[in-house]
Design a protein around this motif. Structure first.
Motif, mmCIF file in Angstrom:
data_model
loop_
_atom_site.group_PDB
_atom_site.id
_atom_site.type_symbol
_atom_site.label_atom_id
_atom_site.label_comp_id
_atom_site.label_asym_id
_atom_site.label_seq_id
_atom_site.Cartn_x
_atom_site.Cartn_y
_atom_site.Cartn_z
ATOM 1 N N THR A 85 0.809 -1.220 0.000
ATOM 2 C CA THR A 85 0.000 0.000 0.000
ATOM 3 C C THR A 85 0.841 1.269 0.000
ATOM 4 O O THR A 85 0.548 2.229 -0.722
ATOM 5 C CB THR A 85 -0.942 0.001 1.212
ATOM 6 O OG1 THR A 85 -1.689 -1.220 1.209
ATOM 7 C CG2 THR A 85 -1.894 1.181 1.148
ATOM 8 N N SER A 86 1.876 1.281 0.811
ATOM 9 C CA SER A 86 2.702 2.489 0.901
ATOM 10 C C SER A 86 3.368 2.802 -0.434
ATOM 11 O O SER A 86 3.381 3.950 -0.883
ATOM 12 C CB SER A 86 3.759 2.307 1.991
ATOM 13 O OG SER A 86 4.600 3.430 2.048
ATOM 14 N N GLU B 37 0.787 4.094 -2.869
ATOM 15 C CA GLU B 37 0.434 5.499 -2.662
ATOM 16 C C GLU B 37 1.473 6.423 -3.269
ATOM 17 O O GLU B 37 1.146 7.403 -3.953
ATOM 18 C CB GLU B 37 0.291 5.786 -1.158
ATOM 19 C CG GLU B 37 -0.076 7.234 -0.881
ATOM 20 C CD GLU B 37 -0.183 7.548 0.608
ATOM 21 O OE1 GLU B 37 -0.157 8.761 0.948
ATOM 22 O OE2 GLU B 37 -0.293 6.613 1.415
ATOM 23 N N VAL C 191 -5.170 5.952 0.475
ATOM 24 C CA VAL C 191 -4.785 7.000 1.419
ATOM 25 C C VAL C 191 -5.598 6.854 2.696
ATOM 26 O O VAL C 191 -6.578 6.108 2.762
ATOM 27 C CB VAL C 191 -4.999 8.403 0.822
ATOM 28 C CG1 VAL C 191 -4.129 8.595 -0.398
ATOM 29 C CG2 VAL C 191 -6.464 8.622 0.476
ATOM 30 N N ASP C 192 -5.195 7.639 3.713
ATOM 31 C CA ASP C 192 -5.918 7.552 4.978
ATOM 32 C C ASP C 192 -7.274 8.234 4.859
ATOM 33 O O ASP C 192 -7.567 8.941 3.895
ATOM 34 C CB ASP C 192 -5.096 8.187 6.114
ATOM 35 C CG ASP C 192 -4.775 9.651 5.848
ATOM 36 O OD1 ASP C 192 -5.677 10.393 5.415
ATOM 37 O OD2 ASP C 192 -3.620 10.061 6.085
ATOM 38 N N GLY C 193 -8.111 8.065 5.874
ATOM 39 C CA GLY C 193 -9.506 8.494 5.819
ATOM 40 C C GLY C 193 -9.722 9.971 5.650
ATOM 41 O O GLY C 193 -10.679 10.392 4.997
ATOM 42 N N GLU C 194 -8.871 10.844 6.192
ATOM 43 C CA GLU C 194 -9.118 12.288 6.134
ATOM 44 C C GLU C 194 -8.978 12.849 4.723
ATOM 45 O O GLU C 194 -9.713 13.735 4.314
ATOM 46 C CB GLU C 194 -8.151 13.014 7.078
ATOM 47 C CG GLU C 194 -8.415 12.741 8.552
ATOM 48 C CD GLU C 194 -7.488 13.549 9.431
ATOM 49 O OE1 GLU C 194 -6.698 14.347 8.887
ATOM 50 O OE2 GLU C 194 -7.553 13.386 10.667
ATOM 51 N N ARG D 99 -9.170 11.100 1.861
ATOM 52 C CA ARG D 99 -9.918 10.358 0.852
ATOM 53 C C ARG D 99 -11.113 11.119 0.283
ATOM 54 O O ARG D 99 -11.292 11.182 -0.941
ATOM 55 C CB ARG D 99 -10.370 9.010 1.418
ATOM 56 C CG ARG D 99 -11.060 8.146 0.371
ATOM 57 C CD ARG D 99 -11.350 6.746 0.893
ATOM 58 N NE ARG D 99 -11.841 5.897 -0.187
ATOM 59 C CZ ARG D 99 -13.111 5.860 -0.584
ATOM 60 N NH1 ARG D 99 -14.020 6.602 0.030
ATOM 61 N NH2 ARG D 99 -13.484 5.080 -1.585
#
Length: 752
Positions: free
Chosen positions: A670-671, A674, A704-707, A709
């Motif tokens: 995942t990293s 991204e 990506v993280d939730g914020e 997205r």
């Protein structure tokens, strides 16, 4: 309001201008009235068809019918005094004229002069002739001389033929007062009606007509000595009617050259035909072989009449052989080589190579180094379009250019440089490709060769797009189309549309790209330009598939395959590549692999070869990804990025990075995914490639993280909505119904 009368007399070049003028309605309100006879053989009928096709909702056809008895009666009241229009006279006029206003006017004029007698002729033509017979002798002769000049005539020309001195103006005033002619300028006149001119001309004895036409032609030569090119068509007509073959040949050829320079191609062909007919009769080999045949062939090629062009060059070759003219034979062979070496319906590698070899032999025998340069240029193009050897193509092109420069053969320098870009792209030297095109462009401007300027501009647009300079690519393509449209060059319009469409597509104006592709295909069909019929159709099929219209994609690619298989085999790899992409988008992996295995991109001409070779790893990597072979997909993507970097290419870079990001994400890395997708996003944003950007954003939103997205997905959604807004209704519905498209709307519970 603009009024255009008697358009059935219009020539083709003027009709082209008139159609362009009519397009002013697109930008500003205006009313135009076009009057012409319902003659399908006249150029005006083309205007009728054009209006019906382009402005069906903004044009109205008014078919003139005979006057009603009531309207005819009103006209009789205007034309005859009370004492001359009894009920019997009125009934007789109505019965004889049957609503024909010109007949009614002429009959009324006869009644005013002679009274309502049975001696008045029964037909309009006879009535006009009888009316001319009533003219005083010298006045009647003036009208006859004017009829020889034409429907319109200048007083100075008439005076030079008539020799009437001060009496001429008095006679013209008499004729104008009688309603037989009308003044159209200070010293310019026209017959009131073409029938009047025809009737006056028919009263001249046949044996006298030739002499009068000769006098008119000679008078015009003297009066317009400094404008002979402008008056060449009229002079050719007069000297042809005078049976003066030498002068007919001179002016018909001059008229053809003048029309060709103005890109009035239909007129040019007609004038060259007339000149060739006379030259054959005279045995004027120098004119025939050195100029008329080659000039006619070039114009025929320009308008897409390739069979006739080939026939013209064959006639030139045969005639040159009989005459023992080696230079003319070489000209014919080189022209045939060019015809066979370019992507037209006459494209034929075998014939082209034979003709090229013969051209080299003849050039060597004659010591004609400029012809040798042209033969090498043709050899280069045969390799480019005939799936030949890139090194042989480049060597032939560079030898052609060096030889042309030694000779300072400006036109051949420009021809070779304009085509040399393809071998340079073939071997990966984009800087040289761009440089040769830029060096050739000012020569085409200097020579005022607008078809080749169009070719150069559109080719430059393709090279610019490879290096990511889409703004300049689009500017060049737009200029190319403008130049092509200004001369009615359908080939050039198609080529410019092909270049523009790719930029529109990358930028997300998919509807605009589709329109341009359809325009290119339409122009290609009209002029016999095969590339858009095969390669552009194939690309359009892939666009349809990407929008979810699988049926439309298959129908379109089948049409492309038919052209490639039967008429342009070198384009078949592009069709197979399109089929592979269509099957891949439909999830039909085995079919995609099979079509890809058949696709030998090395058979394609440049720049299609380079573009297709870059597409191969994308398709192969996507198939690997669909089969969960993540490592293979990553390898294909990395190899493509490396190749692009080494060649300083930006085309397909965002697509390659997206493929790698998807494979990394699917592999659970995942990293890394991204980072790769952010790099893809940055590249697509820098290039302005919004069509691929929304897909990159959609994938990035998943890793990506939730914020962050919601913001990324919202941006993807905005791009999708904008793209959808460019599409026609049916395609828009297909696109918005795709699962990956619906996914960018679902997080917020919105419908696409």
């Amino acid at each position: 309001m603009l009024v255009f009368e008697d358009l059935h007399w219009c020539d083709d070049a003027s009709m082209d201008l008139l159609i362009e003028t009519a397009k002013v309605n697109d930008d500003q309100p205006s009313l135009m009235l076009f009057a012409f006879r319902p003659d399908e053989a006249a150029p005006s009928w083309r205007l009728k068809r054009w209006l019906e096709a382009e402005y069906p909702d903004r044009s109205t056809q008014i078919s003139l019918t005979p006057l009603s008895d009531q309207d005819s009666g009103a006209l009789i009241d205007e034309l005859l005094p009370d004492v001359a229009r009894s009920d019997a006279v009125r009934a007789g006029i109505l019965e004889r004229t049957q609503g024909n206003p010109l007949f009614l006017q002429e009959l009324a004029a006869a009644i005013r002069t002679d009274g309502p007698t049975d001696a008045i002729p029964p037909t309009l033509q006879a009535l006009i002739t009888a009316r001319l017979d009533t003219l005083e002798g010298d006045t009647r002769r003036t009208l006859q001389l004017a009829s020889v000049i034409g429907r319109s005539f200048d007083e100075p020309v008439l005076g030079a033929v008539a020799g009437d001195g001060s009496e001429l103006r008095t006679r013209l005033d008499t004729l104008e007062g009688a309603g037989l002619i009308r003044r159209t300028g200070e010293r310019e006149y026209a017959f009131h009606h073409s029938l009047t001119q025809e009737a006056a001309y028919e009263t001249i004895l046949l044996r006298d007509r030739r002499a009068l036409h000769h006098q008119v032609g000679a008078a015009m030569e003297g009066l317009f000595a400094g404008r002979l090119e402008e008056f060449a068509p009229v002079l050719a007509q007069h000297f042809e009617a005078a049976s003066d073959d030498e002068r007919t040949l001179r002016y018909a050829g001059l008229a053809g050259d003048h029309a060709a320079r103005l890109y009035a191609n239909a007129d040019a062909i007609a004038h060259y035909d007339a000149a060739i007919e006379v030259a054959l009769r005279l045995g004027a080999d120098a004119d025939l072989l050195g100029h008329l045949y080659p000039a006619r062939g070039l114009v025929l090629q320009l308008v897409g009449r390739y069979d006739e062009a080939e026939q013209t060059y064959d006639e030139l070759r045969e005639h040159a052989g009989r005459s023992g003219d080696g230079s003319a034979e070489l000209q014919a062979v080189m022209s045939l080589t060019t015809l066979y070496a370019t992507p037209t319906p006459k494209f034929d590698v075998a014939k082209g190579r034979l003709a090229s070899q013969e051209a080299e032999r003849l050039a060597a025998e004659l010591g004609d180094h400029e012809a040798e340069s042209k033969a090498l240029w043709n050899l280069m193009n045969l390799n480019v379009y005939g799936s030949g050897d890139p090194r042989e193509a480049l060597e032939a092109g560079e030898r052609s250019l060096a030889l042309a420069r030694e000779l300072d053969a400006r036109e051949q320098i420009a021809f070779t440089m304009t085509d040399l870009w393809r071998p340079y792209v073939w071997v990966g030297d984009l800087a040289a490709a761009r440089r040769t095109l830029e060096d050739a462009r000012p020569i085409w401007r200097e020579l005022d060769n607008l078809p080749m300027l169009t070719e150069n501009l559109a080719s430059s647009a393709n090279v610019r797009r490879f290096t990511g300079d889409d703004d300049q690519a689009l500017a060049l393509a737009i200029e190319a189309r403008s130049v092509a449209e200004s001369i009615g060059n359908l080939w050039g319009i198609a080529f410019a549309c092909m270049a523009s469409a790719e930029v529109y597509l990358d930028r997300g104006d998919v509807g605009g790209a589709i329109d341009l592709m359809r325009d290119a295909i339409e122009m290609g069909e009209r002029v016999g330009f095969l590339a858009p019929l095969a390669t552009t159709r194939a690309a359009l099929a892939v666009v349809y598939a990407s929008l979810g219209d699988h049926g439309g994609a298959l129908r379109t690619v089948e049409a492309a395959d038919e052209v490639a298989t039967e008429r342009l085999p070198s384009a078949r790899p592009a069709v197979l590549m399109a089929l592979a992409q269509i099957h891949l988008l439909a999830g039909e992996l085995a079919e995609a692999e099979a079509r890809l295995a058949e696709c030998d991109v090395e058979l394609l001409p440049e720049a299609a070869r380079t573009q297709a070779s870059l597409s191969v790893p994308l398709v192969e990597g996507s198939i690997a990804l669909a089969r969960a072979d993540h490592d293979r997909a990553i390898e294909e993507a990395d190899a493509l990025v490396d190749r692009l970097d080494r060649a300083h290419l930006l085309i397909y870079r965002p697509e390659a990075l997206l493929l790698k990001g998807r494979a990394l994400a699917a592999a659970g890395r995942t990293s890394e995914a991204e980072g790769t997708l952010r790099q893809a996003r940055s590249t697509a944003e820098r290039l302005g490639h919004r069509r691929i950007l929304w897909e990159i954003l959609a994938e990035l939103g998943d890793v990506v993280d939730g914020e962050e997205r919601p913001t990324i997905v919202a941006e993807a959604r905005n791009i999708v909505e904008t793209m959808a807004g460019t599409l026609e209704e049916e395609l828009r519905a297909c696109f918005l119904g795709l699962p990956q498209v619906r996914a960018v709307f679902e997080p917020d519970g919105k419908d696409p």
